[in-house]
Every structure is written in C-alpha cells, then in structure tokens.
Motif scaffolding. Structure first.
Motif, short mmCIF file in Angstrom:
data_model
loop_
_atom_site.label_atom_id
_atom_site.label_comp_id
_atom_site.label_asym_id
_atom_site.label_seq_id
_atom_site.Cartn_x
_atom_site.Cartn_y
_atom_site.Cartn_z
N GLN A 64 0.83 -1.19 0.00
CA GLN A 64 0.00 0.00 0.00
C GLN A 64 0.88 1.25 0.00
O GLN A 64 2.02 1.22 0.46
CB GLN A 64 -0.91 0.01 1.23
CG GLN A 64 -1.96 -1.07 1.20
CD GLN A 64 -2.92 -0.93 2.36
OE1 GLN A 64 -2.82 -0.03 3.19
NE2 GLN A 64 -3.88 -1.83 2.41
N SER A 65 0.33 2.34 -0.49
CA SER A 65 1.03 3.61 -0.50
C SER A 65 1.48 3.98 0.91
O SER A 65 0.72 3.85 1.86
CB SER A 65 0.11 4.70 -1.06
OG SER A 65 0.78 5.93 -1.09
N GLY A 66 2.73 4.41 1.03
CA GLY A 66 3.28 4.81 2.32
C GLY A 66 3.99 3.68 3.05
O GLY A 66 4.71 3.92 4.01
N GLY A 67 3.82 2.45 2.59
CA GLY A 67 4.49 1.31 3.21
C GLY A 67 5.98 1.37 2.97
O GLY A 67 6.45 1.96 1.99
N GLN A 68 6.74 0.76 3.86
CA GLN A 68 8.19 0.76 3.73
C GLN A 68 8.71 -0.63 3.39
O GLN A 68 8.23 -1.63 3.93
CB GLN A 68 8.85 1.26 5.01
CG GLN A 68 8.62 2.73 5.23
CD GLN A 68 9.43 3.28 6.39
OE1 GLN A 68 10.28 2.62 6.96
NE2 GLN A 68 9.17 4.53 6.74
N HIS A 118 8.84 6.29 -6.18
CA HIS A 118 9.04 5.73 -4.85
C HIS A 118 10.16 6.53 -4.18
O HIS A 118 11.01 7.11 -4.87
CB HIS A 118 9.40 4.25 -4.92
CG HIS A 118 8.34 3.40 -5.53
ND1 HIS A 118 7.10 3.22 -4.96
CD2 HIS A 118 8.32 2.69 -6.69
CE1 HIS A 118 6.37 2.43 -5.72
NE2 HIS A 118 7.08 2.10 -6.79
N GLU A 119 10.18 6.56 -2.87
CA GLU A 119 11.15 7.39 -2.14
C GLU A 119 12.20 6.51 -1.48
O GLU A 119 11.88 5.59 -0.74
CB GLU A 119 10.42 8.21 -1.07
CG GLU A 119 11.30 9.18 -0.36
CD GLU A 119 10.53 10.00 0.67
OE1 GLU A 119 11.18 10.78 1.37
OE2 GLU A 119 9.30 9.84 0.80
N ARG A 140 10.11 3.95 0.50
CA ARG A 140 8.70 4.19 0.82
C ARG A 140 7.91 4.08 -0.48
O ARG A 140 8.23 4.73 -1.48
CB ARG A 140 8.48 5.56 1.44
CG ARG A 140 6.99 5.82 1.73
CD ARG A 140 6.72 7.14 2.39
NE ARG A 140 7.29 7.16 3.73
CZ ARG A 140 8.03 8.17 4.23
NH1 ARG A 140 8.27 9.24 3.49
NH2 ARG A 140 8.50 8.12 5.44
N CYS A 141 6.90 3.26 -0.43
CA CYS A 141 6.04 3.03 -1.61
C CYS A 141 5.23 4.30 -1.90
O CYS A 141 4.68 4.91 -1.00
CB CYS A 141 5.11 1.86 -1.31
SG CYS A 141 4.09 1.36 -2.69
N ARG A 142 5.18 4.68 -3.16
CA ARG A 142 4.41 5.89 -3.53
C ARG A 142 2.95 5.67 -3.43
O ARG A 142 2.41 4.64 -3.40
CB ARG A 142 4.77 6.36 -4.93
CG ARG A 142 4.37 5.37 -6.00
CD ARG A 142 4.76 5.88 -7.36
NE ARG A 142 4.58 4.76 -8.27
CZ ARG A 142 3.85 4.80 -9.34
NH1 ARG A 142 3.28 5.89 -9.72
NH2 ARG A 142 3.72 3.74 -10.10
#
Length: 73
Positions: A25-29, A52-53, A71-73
């Motif tokens: 999911q978005s925000g997951g690391q 992605h970050e 970090r997943c976008r």
C-alpha cells in the motif's frame, strides 16, 4: 516488509523490488538487502523514475551488503 536480494545480480534486485512494491500500500516501507555492487545506483535510478522514495542507505549487515529503505508511492 523485507526483501533479501543478496546473491542476485542486475537486473534481478530491481525486478524483485518492483514486484514487492507493487504488492504494498502507498506509504508502506520496504527494506531491501543487496550485495550487487550496482544496486545503489540502480535503486536510486528506479526511485527517480517511479516516484518511490529512497529513505535510507546503510552498509551491512555483512561484508559487501547494503540495506535500502524505500517508501512506496
């Protein structure tokens, strides 16, 4: 989530990273362990291209291994 890409050579670490991020999911690391010398350059480029970050890059655990936190976008 953690991905152990040690022992894999380019392009497999990036392909496995892409697959892992697609299931998140978005925000997951995602924590990626890699020992391919090209991994840092490849992961940095992958993050720039996909949005992605890349949060962190560390040496270890172990000789020649790097840990990347994305970090997943």
């Amino acid at each position: 989530m953690e991905l152990d890409a040690r022992g894999l050579k380019c392009p497999l670490p990036i392909l496995r990273t892409k697959k892992a991020l697609a299931s998140m999911q978005s925000g997951g690391q995602l924590r990626v362990l890699a020992d391919d010398p090209a991994a840092q350059k490849d992961i940095e480029a992958f993050c720039r291209q996909t949005g992605h970050e890349l949060l962190e890059v560390q040496d270890g655990p172990g000789e020649g291994v790097q840990t990347f936190v994305l970090r997943c976008r």
